[in-house]
Design a protein around this motif. Structure first.
Motif, PDB file in Angstrom:
ATOM      1  N   ARG A   1       6.872   1.869  -3.531  1.00  0.00           N
ATOM      2  CA  ARG A   1       7.561   1.152  -2.450  1.00  0.00           C
ATOM      3  C   ARG A   1       7.241  -0.331  -2.430  1.00  0.00           C
ATOM      4  NH1 ARG A   1       6.482   6.139   0.587  1.00  0.00           N
ATOM      5  NH2 ARG A   1       8.469   7.060   1.208  1.00  0.00           N
ATOM      6  N   LYS A   2       6.021  -0.683  -2.805  1.00  0.00           N
ATOM      7  CA  LYS A   2       5.540  -2.052  -2.581  1.00  0.00           C
ATOM      8  C   LYS A   2       5.551  -2.939  -3.815  1.00  0.00           C
ATOM      9  CE  LYS A   2       4.388  -1.234   1.750  1.00  0.00           C
ATOM     10  NZ  LYS A   2       5.094  -1.870   2.879  1.00  0.00           N
TER      11      LYS A   2
ATOM     12  N   TRP B   1       0.142  10.280  -2.965  1.00  0.00           N
ATOM     13  CA  TRP B   1       0.207   9.429  -1.776  1.00  0.00           C
ATOM     14  C   TRP B   1       0.061   7.954  -2.157  1.00  0.00           C
ATOM     15  CZ3 TRP B   1      -3.706   6.461   0.733  1.00  0.00           C
ATOM     16  CH2 TRP B   1      -3.326   5.951   1.976  1.00  0.00           C
ATOM     17  N   LEU B   2      -0.889   7.671  -3.030  1.00  0.00           N
ATOM     18  CA  LEU B   2      -1.077   6.288  -3.489  1.00  0.00           C
ATOM     19  C   LEU B   2       0.104   5.821  -4.329  1.00  0.00           C
ATOM     20  CD1 LEU B   2      -4.857   6.466  -4.458  1.00  0.00           C
ATOM     21  CD2 LEU B   2      -3.877   5.255  -2.503  1.00  0.00           C
TER      22      LEU B   2
ATOM     23  N   ILE C   1       3.026   4.563  -2.289  1.00  0.00           N
ATOM     24  CA  ILE C   1       2.812   3.195  -1.808  1.00  0.00           C
ATOM     25  C   ILE C   1       3.115   2.198  -2.909  1.00  0.00           C
ATOM     26  CG2 ILE C   1       1.081   1.561  -0.964  1.00  0.00           C
ATOM     27  CD1 ILE C   1      -0.318   3.944   0.377  1.00  0.00           C
TER      28      ILE C   1
ATOM     29  N   THR D   1      12.587  -1.451   3.453  1.00  0.00           N
ATOM     30  CA  THR D   1      12.763  -0.311   4.335  1.00  0.00           C
ATOM     31  C   THR D   1      14.139   0.299   4.150  1.00  0.00           C
ATOM     32  OG1 THR D   1      11.273  -1.293   5.957  1.00  0.00           O
ATOM     33  CG2 THR D   1      12.762   0.433   6.743  1.00  0.00           C
TER      34      THR D   1
END
Length: 204
Positions: free
Chosen positions: A125-126, A118-119, A122, A9
């Motif tokens: 970030r992950k 959008w995918l 993710i 984060t």
């Protein structure tokens, strides 16, 4: 900053507004999609809808820019084509393309770019390992659901095919899209390594 916040984060706060750099990237990628139509397409099937490089650049836009900016970039390209610039495949332009069998694919492009973006956000970030595989999966999900899904719908509405015939008419585009999505994922990983802030802004 609370100690309960994760390192992820802290490294990846969300973008809250577009900067001049974002606007520039939107313009550049809109131009990239338009430029991809300069490479002649390969007409396929009874309706002659060509295999082009557009899907490569549309998906790459999503993988690199994320949902909002990708939608803006590909949407800008689409709107300019509707407005009369000859930037659709084969040098076509204008709203008349909505009456052709290609209509479903054209309409799908901004939506697919947004969904892929959008995918991709993710994934960025992950994940760290196997990122290219996850980006490829994101690209394929958007391609199958949106580009091929609306492409089949376009065949049914404007080509007057029933579902089975439209589905079969769309199948020849899958091998090329798989290859293009592999290339898009590889290019996107390289760009994210070279420019770590291009999709997810990080705290310096």
């Amino acid at each position: 900053m609370s100690s309960t916040e994760t390192a992820s984060t802290r490294r990846t706060p969300p973008r809250t507004r577009w900067t001049s750099t974002d606007i520039g990237l939107i313009a550049v990628f809109a131009g990239l999609v338009a430029a991809s139509t300069l490479v002649p397409g390969i007409p396929v099937g009874a309706l002659g809808v060509p295999i082009t490089l557009q899907t490569l650049t549309v998906i790459l836009t999503g993988l690199v820019l994320g949902g909002g900016r990708a939608f803006a970039a590909v949407g800008l390209y689409t709107l300019l084509g509707f407005a009369g610039l000859p930037i659709f495949s084969g040098g076509r332009s204008g709203l008349g393309i909505l009456a052709t069998p290609s209509a479903g694919y054209i309409i799908a492009f901004p939506l697919a770019a947004a969904a892929t973006g959008w995918l991709a956000a993710i994934v960025i970030r992950k994940t760290v390992k196997h990122r290219a595989v996850f980006l490829f999966a994101a690209a394929m999900i958007s391609t199958i659901v949106l580009i091929h899904g609306l492409g089949v719908l376009g065949f049914m509405v404007n080509g007057k095919f029933d579902f089975a015939k439209a589905f079969l008419a769309d199948l020849p585009y899958y091998p090329g899209d798989i290859i293009k999505n592999v290339l898009a994922a590889i290019i996107a990983v390289a760009l994210h390594k070279a420019f770590p802030d291009i999709l997810v802004r990080r705290v310096k």
